[in-house]
Design an enzyme around this catalytic site. Structure first.
Site, PDB file in Angstrom:
ATOM      1  N   VAL A   1       0.833  -1.210   0.000  1.00 38.80           N
ATOM      2  CA  VAL A   1       0.000   0.000   0.000  1.00 38.80           C
ATOM      3  C   VAL A   1       0.865   1.256   0.000  1.00 38.80           C
ATOM      4  O   VAL A   1       2.054   1.213   0.321  1.00 38.80           O
ATOM      5  CB  VAL A   1      -0.951   0.028   1.227  1.00 38.80           C
ATOM      6  N   GLU A   2       0.235   2.375  -0.344  1.00 36.04           N
ATOM      7  CA  GLU A   2       0.925   3.665  -0.347  1.00 36.04           C
ATOM      8  C   GLU A   2       0.578   4.502   0.876  1.00 36.04           C
ATOM      9  O   GLU A   2       1.358   5.350   1.283  1.00 36.04           O
ATOM     10  CB  GLU A   2       0.550   4.458  -1.611  1.00 36.04           C
TER      11      GLU A   2
END
Length: 376
Positions: free
Chosen positions: A93-94
């Site tokens: 994920v970011e």
């Protein structure tokens, strides 16, 4: 832009709603799910079209049976897995969205290992966002709390339900000549002021009393176009009656709740009755369900995704509550991680009555550090 969503479901009917915002800002940020009862037709703030659809919930037709099978499949879905490879989750994920109470702190006490964990995630280039249902403080006030606890968090990274209430009213083009009656604390007042929205009520009404005597009639401001209810330590009968009069007697008056949390962490010693208790009182007296702008409503998730340009599949929601934090992440299409440092225990998660299963669970967010080290 037209936003369409499911409100409620029974064996007899399914209600769908369509909200047509009156401004371009509202079009970019769809309002959260509304109440299961249609708002009055005299509402001036949003055009709401209601319809019934038997195809979703009729107990005897094929679509209903197909839906039942899908529900059984969901119930049979594998239970949440303990987090074992932190690197795998981090790299997938970011953005990490963190709840605050029970995840970052309890009361005024920082949970062990939080500063090191946040520093590690930032060093990996992760965006960090902090979302809380607690409406007692504004974003600026929460910024000071983070600073007091030794955490370097920017005000733009903080989203409280007090801010969400003001943002929602702006998104529906709340009329400039209307006022908001606040059942809540200073955080809501400050966010409304920053948004340029007139208000009354709040903590100063906490000392007001009603002298019940024959013939007594309580006046209220007919220019109130919305009642916002949040956690309120100064809650009293005056506020209940005033808010009730506004919602029941002012045409089109909105009923907005910052959250419906059953409990909150005012101290680290025990749980305390949450904002849901105040919302429940107003809901009971008006026989209306509120528009909820805090978790698990998707309003804040949509707002964040638009503001930062985040793909929801690139977000991991981290929280300690199943029915708010985890459901918030699931409603938004995000990965979810439950931490057991707050409201939810392992026995609650694995209990037979729990139907909300996160992707992963762990004891506390600092497990990111130890589990990461264990996989090297």
């Amino acid at each position: 832009m037209l936003s369409r969503g499911v409100i409620s479901c029974s064996a007899q009917s399914q209600k769908l709603f369509s909200v047509v915002p009156r401004s371009s800002a509202a079009a970019r940020v769809p309002p959260p799910p509304s109440s299961p009862h249609p708002p009055p037709s005299s509402s001036r703030f949003a055009s709401v079209a209601w319809r019934r659809s038997s195809s979703f919930c009729s107990s005897g037709d094929p679509k209903s049976k197909s839906r039942s099978r899908r529900m059984e499949t969901l119930k049979a879905r594998a239970s949440a897995q303990p987090l074992q490879d932190a690197d795998d989750l981090i790299n997938s994920v970011e953005t990490f969205i963190f709840d605050c109470d029970g995840v970052i702190w309890k009361g005024d006490s920082l949970i062990d290992g939080v500063p090191e964990t946040l520093d590690m995630l930032r060093s990996k280039g992760k965006r960090l966002v902090f979302v809380t249902n607690n409406s007692t403080k504004s974003r600026k006030q929460y910024g000071k709390k983070f600073e007091t606890l030794g955490l370097n968090v920017n005000e733009e990274e903080i989203f409280a339900s007090s801010f969400a209430a003001a943002a929602y009213l702006k998104s529906i083009d709340f009329p400039k000549d209307k006022k908001v009656y606040v059942i809540g604390e200073d955080g809501i007042l400050k966010e409304l002021e920053l948004a340029g929205i007139q208000y009354l009520g709040g903590p100063e009404d906490g000392g007001k009393k009603i002298e019940l005597k024959p013939g007594f009639y309580m006046e209220h401001d007919e220019d109130v176009g919305a009642v916002v209810v949040g956690f309120d330590r100064y809650f009293n009968y005056y506020k209940v009656q005033y808010g009730t009069l506004c919602i029941r007697e002012n045409p089109g008056c909105l009923f907005i709740a910052t959250n419906r949390d059953a409990v909150t962490h005012l101290t680290d010693a025990q749980e305390w009755a949450g904002g849901g208790s105040m919302v429940g009182a107003i809901s009971g007296s008006t026989q209306r369900e509120p528009v909820v702008v805090g978790k698990p409503s998707t309003f804040m998730m949509d707002y964040l995704a638009n503001k930062f340009g985040i793909q929801k599949s690139q977000i991991c929601m981290v929280g300690d509550r199943l029915d708010t934090d985890i459901l918030f992440g699931q409603n938004g299409g995000c990965k979810t991680l439950l931490v057991l440092s707050g409201v939810t225990s392992l026995s609650m998660l694995q209990g037979p009555d729990n139907k909300i299963q996160p992707d992963f669970y762990t004891n506390k967010i600092s497990d990111f550090l130890s589990l990461k080290a264990a996989t090297v």
